[in-house]
Design a protein around this motif. Sequence first.
Motif, PDB file in Angstrom:
ATOM      1  N   ASP A  35      38.780  39.150  27.575  1.00 14.62           N
ATOM      2  CA  ASP A  35      37.728  39.120  26.563  1.00 14.62           C
ATOM      3  C   ASP A  35      37.013  40.453  26.380  1.00 14.62           C
ATOM      4  OD1 ASP A  35      38.290  36.473  26.200  1.00 14.62           O
ATOM      5  OD2 ASP A  35      36.569  35.717  27.324  1.00 14.62           O
ATOM      6  N   ILE A  36      37.332  41.451  27.184  1.00 11.99           N
ATOM      7  CA  ILE A  36      36.691  42.761  27.115  1.00 11.99           C
ATOM      8  C   ILE A  36      37.418  43.606  26.075  1.00 11.99           C
ATOM      9  CG2 ILE A  36      36.058  44.804  28.471  1.00 11.99           C
ATOM     10  CD1 ILE A  36      34.686  42.196  29.308  1.00 11.99           C
ATOM     11  N   HIS A  37      36.687  44.444  25.373  1.00  9.66           N
ATOM     12  CA  HIS A  37      37.268  45.279  24.324  1.00  9.66           C
ATOM     13  C   HIS A  37      37.815  46.599  24.850  1.00  9.66           C
ATOM     14  CE1 HIS A  37      34.613  42.557  22.026  1.00  9.66           C
ATOM     15  NE2 HIS A  37      35.672  42.538  21.239  1.00  9.66           N
ATOM     16  N   ASP A  38      38.194  46.635  26.102  1.00  6.40           N
ATOM     17  CA  ASP A  38      38.757  47.842  26.707  1.00  6.40           C
ATOM     18  C   ASP A  38      40.218  47.565  27.067  1.00  6.40           C
ATOM     19  OD1 ASP A  38      39.480  50.043  28.208  1.00  6.40           O
ATOM     20  OD2 ASP A  38      37.616  50.095  29.365  1.00  6.40           O
ATOM     21  N   PRO A  39      41.160  48.158  26.345  1.00  2.00           N
ATOM     22  CA  PRO A  39      42.580  47.881  26.625  1.00  2.00           C
ATOM     23  C   PRO A  39      43.009  48.294  28.032  1.00  2.00           C
ATOM     24  CG  PRO A  39      42.357  49.626  24.978  1.00  2.00           C
ATOM     25  CD  PRO A  39      40.985  49.104  25.245  1.00  2.00           C
ATOM     26  N   ASP A  40      42.387  49.340  28.570  1.00  2.00           N
ATOM     27  CA  ASP A  40      42.741  49.774  29.925  1.00  2.00           C
ATOM     28  C   ASP A  40      42.391  48.699  30.946  1.00  2.00           C
ATOM     29  OD1 ASP A  40      43.638  52.215  28.992  1.00  2.00           O
ATOM     30  OD2 ASP A  40      41.671  53.167  29.234  1.00  2.00           O
ATOM     31  N   LEU A  41      41.232  48.075  30.778  1.00  2.00           N
ATOM     32  CA  LEU A  41      40.804  47.016  31.692  1.00  2.00           C
ATOM     33  C   LEU A  41      41.629  45.750  31.480  1.00  2.00           C
ATOM     34  CD1 LEU A  41      38.843  46.184  33.913  1.00  2.00           C
ATOM     35  CD2 LEU A  41      37.211  45.529  32.145  1.00  2.00           C
ATOM     36  N   ASN A  42      41.948  45.443  30.234  1.00  2.00           N
ATOM     37  CA  ASN A  42      42.738  44.244  29.951  1.00  2.00           C
ATOM     38  C   ASN A  42      44.152  44.342  30.491  1.00  2.00           C
ATOM     39  OD1 ASN A  42      40.658  42.872  28.690  1.00  2.00           O
ATOM     40  ND2 ASN A  42      41.154  43.717  26.683  1.00  2.00           N
ATOM     41  N   ARG A  43      44.664  45.557  30.666  1.00  2.00           N
ATOM     42  CA  ARG A  43      45.998  45.755  31.210  1.00  2.00           C
ATOM     43  C   ARG A  43      46.075  45.442  32.702  1.00  2.00           C
ATOM     44  NH1 ARG A  43      47.000  51.275  30.430  1.00  2.00           N
ATOM     45  NH2 ARG A  43      45.778  51.193  28.555  1.00  2.00           N
ATOM     46  N   MET A  44      44.940  45.538  33.391  1.00  2.00           N
ATOM     47  CA  MET A  44      44.925  45.321  34.843  1.00  2.00           C
ATOM     48  C   MET A  44      44.683  43.851  35.166  1.00  2.00           C
ATOM     49  SD  MET A  44      42.786  48.530  36.304  1.00  2.00           S
ATOM     50  CE  MET A  44      43.582  48.574  37.891  1.00  2.00           C
ATOM     51  N   SER A  45      45.312  43.397  36.224  1.00  2.00           N
ATOM     52  CA  SER A  45      45.064  42.061  36.744  1.00  2.00           C
ATOM     53  C   SER A  45      44.140  42.218  37.956  1.00  2.00           C
ATOM     54  CB  SER A  45      46.372  41.392  37.149  1.00  2.00           C
ATOM     55  OG  SER A  45      46.120  40.100  37.627  1.00  2.00           O
ATOM     56  N   ILE A  46      42.901  41.736  37.821  1.00  2.00           N
ATOM     57  CA  ILE A  46      41.882  41.962  38.841  1.00  2.00           C
ATOM     58  C   ILE A  46      41.417  40.628  39.405  1.00  2.00           C
ATOM     59  CG2 ILE A  46      39.563  42.868  39.267  1.00  2.00           C
ATOM     60  CD1 ILE A  46      40.099  44.904  37.043  1.00  2.00           C
ATOM     61  N   THR A  47      41.363  40.551  40.732  1.00  2.00           N
ATOM     62  CA  THR A  47      40.855  39.373  41.429  1.00  2.00           C
ATOM     63  C   THR A  47      39.396  39.604  41.778  1.00  2.00           C
ATOM     64  OG1 THR A  47      43.019  38.949  42.387  1.00  2.00           O
ATOM     65  CG2 THR A  47      41.135  37.913  43.466  1.00  2.00           C
ATOM     66  N   VAL A  48      38.543  38.657  41.403  1.00  2.00           N
ATOM     67  CA  VAL A  48      37.134  38.700  41.788  1.00  2.00           C
ATOM     68  C   VAL A  48      37.002  37.770  42.986  1.00  2.00           C
ATOM     69  CG1 VAL A  48      34.762  38.302  41.048  1.00  2.00           C
ATOM     70  CG2 VAL A  48      36.462  39.086  39.397  1.00  2.00           C
ATOM     71  N   SER A  49      36.834  38.351  44.169  1.00  2.00           N
ATOM     72  CA  SER A  49      36.847  37.539  45.380  1.00  2.00           C
ATOM     73  C   SER A  49      35.478  37.016  45.781  1.00  2.00           C
ATOM     74  CB  SER A  49      37.464  38.328  46.535  1.00  2.00           C
ATOM     75  OG  SER A  49      36.740  39.515  46.740  1.00  2.00           O
ATOM     76  N   GLU A  50      34.416  37.749  45.452  1.00  2.00           N
ATOM     77  CA  GLU A  50      33.084  37.316  45.880  1.00  2.00           C
ATOM     78  C   GLU A  50      32.029  37.979  45.016  1.00  2.00           C
ATOM     79  OE1 GLU A  50      30.364  37.206  49.943  1.00  2.00           O
ATOM     80  OE2 GLU A  50      32.217  38.355  49.928  1.00  2.00           O
ATOM     81  N   ALA A  51      30.923  37.285  44.844  1.00  2.00           N
ATOM     82  CA  ALA A  51      29.754  37.855  44.170  1.00  2.00           C
ATOM     83  C   ALA A  51      28.542  37.546  45.041  1.00  2.00           C
ATOM     84  CB  ALA A  51      29.584  37.254  42.782  1.00  2.00           C
ATOM     85  N   ARG A  52      27.891  38.589  45.512  1.00  2.00           N
ATOM     86  CA  ARG A  52      26.677  38.432  46.316  1.00  2.00           C
ATOM     87  C   ARG A  52      25.498  38.849  45.465  1.00  2.00           C
ATOM     88  NH1 ARG A  52      28.528  41.309  51.939  1.00  2.00           N
ATOM     89  NH2 ARG A  52      30.261  39.906  52.369  1.00  2.00           N
TER      90      ARG A  52
END
Length: 136
Positions: A35-52
């Motif tokens: 959903d982000i308008h940054d193609p560089d970020l959309n190309r990456m598969s990122i795991t969000v493991s924790e939010a403190r």
Amino acid sequence: MAKNRFNEHAGPSQRQLRVGELIRRTLSEVLMRGDIHDPDLNRMSITVSEARITSDMRIATIYVLPLGGKNTDEAIQLLARNAYELRRILGKVAKLKHTPELRFMPDETFDRMDETSRLLGQDAVQRDLARGDEED
């Protein structure tokens, strides 16, 4: 201002845990859908493991790891560059009174687990563990 009757070094409150999990789940979905308008970020598969989240709910530290564990620094930079847009989307979806500032950090949990396994597998440690079993 009233004093906090709990120990300052106690763990996070239930509210902090709930909000942290809500942030983690929401950011995971946003990054997965692209959903982000940054193609560089959309190309990456990122795991969000924790939010403190801090006790005042103003700052959320998000622990992330790119798929394969490579290009972590690049992923952190891309997320930081798009933090405003991620925060805006988070505010809409999560409907929090105050959307916290997002700070991104690499998740080093897997690296620590690998190092611990390596240390436990050393001959000297195995010998000490075997000796400890014989004493019981």
